[in-house]
Write a protein that holds these residues in place. Structure first.
Motif, PDB file in Angstrom:
ATOM      1  N   GLU A  24       0.614  -1.079  -0.165  1.00  0.00           N
ATOM      2  CA  GLU A  24      -0.251  -0.328  -0.350  1.00  0.00           C
ATOM      3  C   GLU A  24       1.149   1.553   0.124  1.00  0.00           C
ATOM      4  O   GLU A  24       0.676   2.464  -0.570  1.00  0.00           O
ATOM      5  CB  GLU A  24      -0.855   0.056   1.415  1.00  0.00           C
ATOM      6  N   ARG A  25       2.189   1.411   0.124  1.00  0.00           N
ATOM      7  CA  ARG A  25       3.279   2.218  -0.106  1.00  0.00           C
ATOM      8  C   ARG A  25       3.598   2.448  -0.502  1.00  0.00           C
ATOM      9  O   ARG A  25       4.145   3.742  -1.278  1.00  0.00           O
ATOM     10  CB  ARG A  25       4.312   2.346   0.871  1.00  0.00           C
ATOM     11  N   TYR A  26       3.521   1.666  -2.051  1.00  0.00           N
ATOM     12  CA  TYR A  26       3.585   1.819  -3.279  1.00  0.00           C
ATOM     13  C   TYR A  26       3.372   2.074  -4.247  1.00  0.00           C
ATOM     14  O   TYR A  26       1.440   1.908  -4.157  1.00  0.00           O
ATOM     15  CB  TYR A  26       5.076   0.274  -3.855  1.00  0.00           C
TER      16      TYR A  26
END
Length: 144
Positions: free
Chosen positions: A130-132
């Motif tokens: 979810e951070r990418y």
């Protein structure tokens, strides 16, 4: 031929640029149709590795890197007639032993079907996907 016979060089002057460009632009899903000028800029701006048997280039890998903190591994291939002999694994071992990459905090890659090649070298699925984010333009070479 055993992988130990593979000679690996990170000198761009050793690369068979015609073969590498032909393979990437004609035989791969990810670079099909890449303009030659784009390929030449990519090689010039990257750390490239060639794998050679008896002086003939049979493998290639490219890293986009600042050589200090991060790298993106891409354009990895072994010519089809040389696959299954450990050459890709030998190339990866050489790359990850390279002093210019030893201190990197993160090395990333994208693969559709070669997870088995990269996992033994420490690669795993994203812990926090979810951070990418990505801006992906799969048809960019068709517009060029």
């Amino acid at each position: 031929m055993p992988a130990s016979e593979l000679m690996i060089s990170s000198s761009n002057s050793d690369l068979d640029l015609e073969m590498v460009y032909a393979f990437l632009s004609q035989e791969t899903d990810w670079a099909k149709g890449m303009p030659r000028e784009t390929f030449e800029r990519a090689v010039a701006g990257s750390l490239c590795f060639g794998g050679y048997l008896d002086g003939k280039q049979i493998a290639f890998a490219r890293l986009v890197t600042d050589k200090a903190t991060v790298a993106y591994l891409c354009d990895v291939f072994v010519l089809p007639e040389y696959r299954g002999n450990g050459h890709a694994s030998g190339l990866m071992k050489h790359i990850f032993a390279s002093p210019s990459l030893a201190g990197l905090r993160r090395i990333m890659l994208v693969t559709t079907d070669a997870h088995h090649l990269y996992a033994p070298h420490g690669f795993k699925s994203l812990t926090n996907p979810e951070r990418y984010m990505e801006l992906h333009r799969p048809d960019v070479y068709k517009r060029a």
